[in-house]
Every structure is written in C-alpha cells, then in structure tokens.
Design a protein around this motif. Structure first.
Motif, PDB file in Angstrom:
ATOM      1  N   ALA A 137       0.865  -1.181   0.000  1.00  0.00           N
ATOM      2  CA  ALA A 137       0.000   0.000   0.000  1.00  0.00           C
ATOM      3  C   ALA A 137       0.899   1.228   0.000  1.00  0.00           C
ATOM      4  N   GLY A 138       0.593   2.170  -0.886  1.00  0.00           N
ATOM      5  CA  GLY A 138       1.420   3.370  -0.970  1.00  0.00           C
ATOM      6  C   GLY A 138       2.809   3.027  -1.476  1.00  0.00           C
ATOM      7  N   ASP A 139       3.830   3.662  -0.883  1.00  0.00           N
ATOM      8  CA  ASP A 139       5.202   3.440  -1.347  1.00  0.00           C
ATOM      9  C   ASP A 139       5.862   2.220  -0.741  1.00  0.00           C
ATOM     10  N   ASP A 140       5.571   1.934   0.547  1.00  0.00           N
ATOM     11  CA  ASP A 140       6.359   0.877   1.180  1.00  0.00           C
ATOM     12  C   ASP A 140       5.672   0.150   2.335  1.00  0.00           C
ATOM     13  N   ASP A 141       4.357   0.215   2.420  1.00  0.00           N
ATOM     14  CA  ASP A 141       3.633  -0.456   3.495  1.00  0.00           C
ATOM     15  C   ASP A 141       3.270  -1.872   3.037  1.00  0.00           C
ATOM     16  N   LEU A 142       4.015  -2.882   3.520  1.00  0.00           N
ATOM     17  CA  LEU A 142       3.778  -4.276   3.144  1.00  0.00           C
ATOM     18  C   LEU A 142       2.766  -4.894   4.096  1.00  0.00           C
ATOM     19  N   SER A 143       1.803  -5.612   3.526  1.00  0.00           N
ATOM     20  CA  SER A 143       0.798  -6.281   4.347  1.00  0.00           C
ATOM     21  C   SER A 143       0.487  -7.650   3.771  1.00  0.00           C
ATOM     22  N   MET A 144       0.094  -8.554   4.647  1.00  0.00           N
ATOM     23  CA  MET A 144      -0.363  -9.878   4.262  1.00  0.00           C
ATOM     24  C   MET A 144      -1.764 -10.050   4.836  1.00  0.00           C
ATOM     25  N   VAL A 145      -2.666 -10.625   4.039  1.00  0.00           N
ATOM     26  CA  VAL A 145      -4.040 -10.815   4.484  1.00  0.00           C
ATOM     27  C   VAL A 145      -4.530 -12.196   4.085  1.00  0.00           C
ATOM     28  N   SER A 146      -5.539 -12.675   4.803  1.00  0.00           N
ATOM     29  CA  SER A 146      -6.230 -13.914   4.453  1.00  0.00           C
ATOM     30  C   SER A 146      -7.615 -13.535   3.946  1.00  0.00           C
ATOM     31  N   LEU A 147      -7.960 -14.046   2.770  1.00  0.00           N
ATOM     32  CA  LEU A 147      -9.245 -13.738   2.144  1.00  0.00           C
ATOM     33  C   LEU A 147      -9.993 -15.035   1.871  1.00  0.00           C
ATOM     34  N   PRO A 148     -11.299 -15.048   2.099  1.00  0.00           N
ATOM     35  CA  PRO A 148     -12.054 -16.275   1.814  1.00  0.00           C
ATOM     36  C   PRO A 148     -12.304 -16.434   0.314  1.00  0.00           C
ATOM     37  N   LEU A 149     -12.240 -17.668  -0.144  1.00  0.00           N
ATOM     38  CA  LEU A 149     -12.678 -18.014  -1.488  1.00  0.00           C
ATOM     39  C   LEU A 149     -13.989 -18.768  -1.356  1.00  0.00           C
ATOM     40  N   MET A 150     -15.003 -18.314  -2.075  1.00  0.00           N
ATOM     41  CA  MET A 150     -16.278 -19.021  -2.127  1.00  0.00           C
ATOM     42  C   MET A 150     -16.737 -18.991  -3.572  1.00  0.00           C
ATOM     43  N   ALA A 151     -17.018 -20.160  -4.115  1.00  0.00           N
ATOM     44  CA  ALA A 151     -17.447 -20.273  -5.506  1.00  0.00           C
ATOM     45  C   ALA A 151     -18.323 -21.506  -5.642  1.00  0.00           C
ATOM     46  N   ARG A 152     -18.762 -21.795  -6.880  1.00  0.00           N
ATOM     47  CA  ARG A 152     -19.567 -22.981  -7.125  1.00  0.00           C
ATOM     48  C   ARG A 152     -19.013 -23.741  -8.315  1.00  0.00           C
TER      49      ARG A 152
END
Length: 144
Positions: free
Chosen positions: A122-137
């Motif tokens: 994010a921006g110039d140098d803000d590193l982040s890690m996230v967990s996102l749900p996957l939902m599909a059919r």
C-alpha cells in the motif's frame, strides 16, 4: 459478547458475506484486492480449472515476491475432487491468479471454499499480508 468485540465480529461476518459470489460471477473487493471468480460448469467426471483473479485496488500493488497461497480447499458436500490441497498463486504486476484443478463428482451446484493468503504493498512501502475467503460454485452437468 458486548461493545467493540461484538461490533468487530459482526463486521467480520458482514465482510465475509460480501465475498460470497452469487449466481454466475463475482467481482468483489476486500479493500486491497478486487476478487474475480466465476462459477464453473462441467460434466460430471470431467476435469477443469477454476480461475480466481485478485487485482490490486488503486493505491495498492501486488507483492510479487510473496508466496501467495490458496489453502483449505473443500466442497460443502464432498462432491468435488481437487487436484491439490494447496495451490500457489501466480503473481504479476497486474494480478495474482490462482488456477484450481477440479472435477465435479455428482450433478448439481456444489459450493466450494478455501482461504487465500496474499501480500500487497500500500502506498510506497507499506507491506501487508491478508487472508481472504474463497467461495465459488462448481456445477456438475450431465455427462456428454
């Protein structure tokens, strides 16, 4: 549960509900990534690839050297076979793409889910890690 904790729990559930695709396709956002996923219809017993694309939102970039992973794949009714338990994402400047090998085992729609662990800048140098749900059919069609 009271006060801020109750509110955070409710917001987490509301956020997860926004990521559940309805019929056909979904292009939803978690704030850092727009998540694109489409239902996949295949004849029962036929192998196919479900493609999930995460595109960075404005002000964010793909963390290309992070090991983006999709884990905990499962089908609600055990009616879908997955090629692998874990799938590595392919990162480029434009997106992170997960290609999931699947085979429907019975007729009808089968909800699947998993957890995507991804990184972004994010921006110039803000590193982040996230967990996102996957939902599909995955939709099992009559054999051909």
């Amino acid at each position: 549960m009271q006060g801020p904790m109750k509110r955070r729990f409710f917001l987490s559930l509301a956020g997860a509900a926004l990521l559940i695709p309805r019929h056909g396709q979904a292009a939803l956002s978690d704030g850092a990534y727009a998540i694109e996923v489409h239902d996949l219809a295949l004849p029962v017993g036929t192998h196919g690839l479900l493609e999930v694309t995460l595109r960075p939102e404005p002000g964010h970039r793909v963390l290309k050297h992070y090991r983006h992973m999709l884990r905990r794949l499962s089908a609600l009714d055990d009616a879908v076979r997955f090629d692998q338990d874990e799938v590595a994402g392919e990162a480029s400047d434009e997106a992170v793409v997960f290609r999931i090998g699947v085979t429907p085992l019975t007729l009808g729609p089968h909800p699947i889910n998993g957890v995507m662990r991804v990184g972004y800048i994010a921006g110039d140098d803000d590193l982040s890690m996230v967990s996102l749900p996957l939902m599909a059919r995955i939709i099992g069609l009559p054999p051909g």
